[in-house]
Write an enzyme that holds these catalytic residues in place. Sequence first.
Site, PDB file in Angstrom:
ATOM      1  N   GLU A  49       0.859  -1.208   0.003  1.00 40.87           N
ATOM      2  CA  GLU A  49       0.209   0.026  -0.082  1.00 40.87           C
ATOM      3  C   GLU A  49       0.757   1.304   0.032  1.00 40.87           C
ATOM      4  O   GLU A  49       1.981   1.104   0.563  1.00 40.87           O
ATOM      5  CB  GLU A  49      -0.783  -0.028   1.310  1.00 40.87           C
ATOM      6  CG  GLU A  49      -1.884   1.136   1.450  1.00 40.87           C
ATOM      7  CD  GLU A  49      -2.718   1.097   2.607  1.00 40.87           C
ATOM      8  OE1 GLU A  49      -3.885   1.787   2.658  1.00 40.87           O
ATOM      9  OE2 GLU A  49      -2.380   0.522   3.580  1.00 40.87           O
ATOM     10  N   LYS A 121      -9.325   1.674  -2.741  1.00 39.03           N
ATOM     11  CA  LYS A 121      -9.596   1.171  -1.396  1.00 39.03           C
ATOM     12  C   LYS A 121     -11.094   1.739  -0.760  1.00 39.03           C
ATOM     13  O   LYS A 121     -11.428   2.738  -0.943  1.00 39.03           O
ATOM     14  CB  LYS A 121      -8.454   1.769  -0.387  1.00 39.03           C
ATOM     15  CG  LYS A 121      -8.834   1.192   0.854  1.00 39.03           C
ATOM     16  CD  LYS A 121      -7.688   1.687   1.898  1.00 39.03           C
ATOM     17  CE  LYS A 121      -7.484   1.303   3.189  1.00 39.03           C
ATOM     18  NZ  LYS A 121      -6.099   1.826   4.074  1.00 39.03           N
ATOM     19  N   CYS A 162      -5.321  -3.176   2.442  1.00 35.40           N
ATOM     20  CA  CYS A 162      -4.894  -2.943   4.031  1.00 35.40           C
ATOM     21  C   CYS A 162      -6.161  -2.921   4.640  1.00 35.40           C
ATOM     22  O   CYS A 162      -6.608  -4.105   5.187  1.00 35.40           O
ATOM     23  CB  CYS A 162      -4.232  -1.432   3.932  1.00 35.40           C
ATOM     24  SG  CYS A 162      -3.420  -1.470   5.936  1.00 35.40           S
TER      25      CYS A 162
END
Length: 294
Positions: A49, A121, A162
């Site tokens: 990330e 994300k 994440c």
Amino acid sequence: MTSSDAPSTLPVGLVQMRSGREPGDNLEAARALVREAAQSGARYVQTPETTNIMELDRAVLFEKLAAEEDDTTLAGLRAAAKEEKIHLHIGSLALKVTENRAVNRAFLINPDGEITARYDKIHMFDVNLGNGESYHESNAYRAGERAVLADLDKIRLGLTICYDLRFPALYRALAEAGAQVLTVPAAFTRPTGEAHWHVLLRARAIENGAYVLAAAQGGRHENGRDTYGHSLVVDPWGRVIAEGGVDPGVVLAEIDLAEVAAARARIPSLTNGRRFEVAEPGQVGHLHVVGASS
């Protein structure tokens, strides 16, 4: 090679980084590690990330961010994928979409250097950890709204980033849609990583009978943040088959789709799952399964 004659095994490489505040320096570090992974035999390589920058100061961050079409890290890593003839999964880049809003976006690049998938994300890391650390991603980033699958020869990837790891419904939806490999490039904090990183990644693999590939940021960054590292490859039975430490480097493994089929045959939770409604307190009876006769 066509998808019909592609092998069911794939050598993979996870690039573990310690990205700093300067995108140019991070690109140089990423390219070196991508090259190392490719020259070690990996045909799919994943970076963590925010490969391009780790910056907590919002004003400084936006001074250095670029739009996708102008981002030098994306251009440089597309060139690296083409040069090394690999599938390169950029775990994510911070990219500017307006003057005051960014996205945390992953890319899958094919061996011709072309972008074949993008994922923004979905879940924003807005937390107070209770030890003086506080993160509010939604102050700077626009959340994604779509889960994304990507095909890599015979292998179907589910793309996540994440903090998404803490939302198992996303992974179940990707697995039910055909994902055999779940990807979790990350920059986990050290406290949360020590407590939850291994168990959550193994749980997502076990629940879905899928490989989990998670390239991570690791160590003490220029911005003062500590990330956990420990890039992991987890097989569909929940076994850790490759793991990094804290320092930058490359983690290598080979995945085999036969292991996905075997795990799903032994524990067929993807096909045994049923939809249901939750009874409110005080209602008579048990959980009511949607579609069942009354």
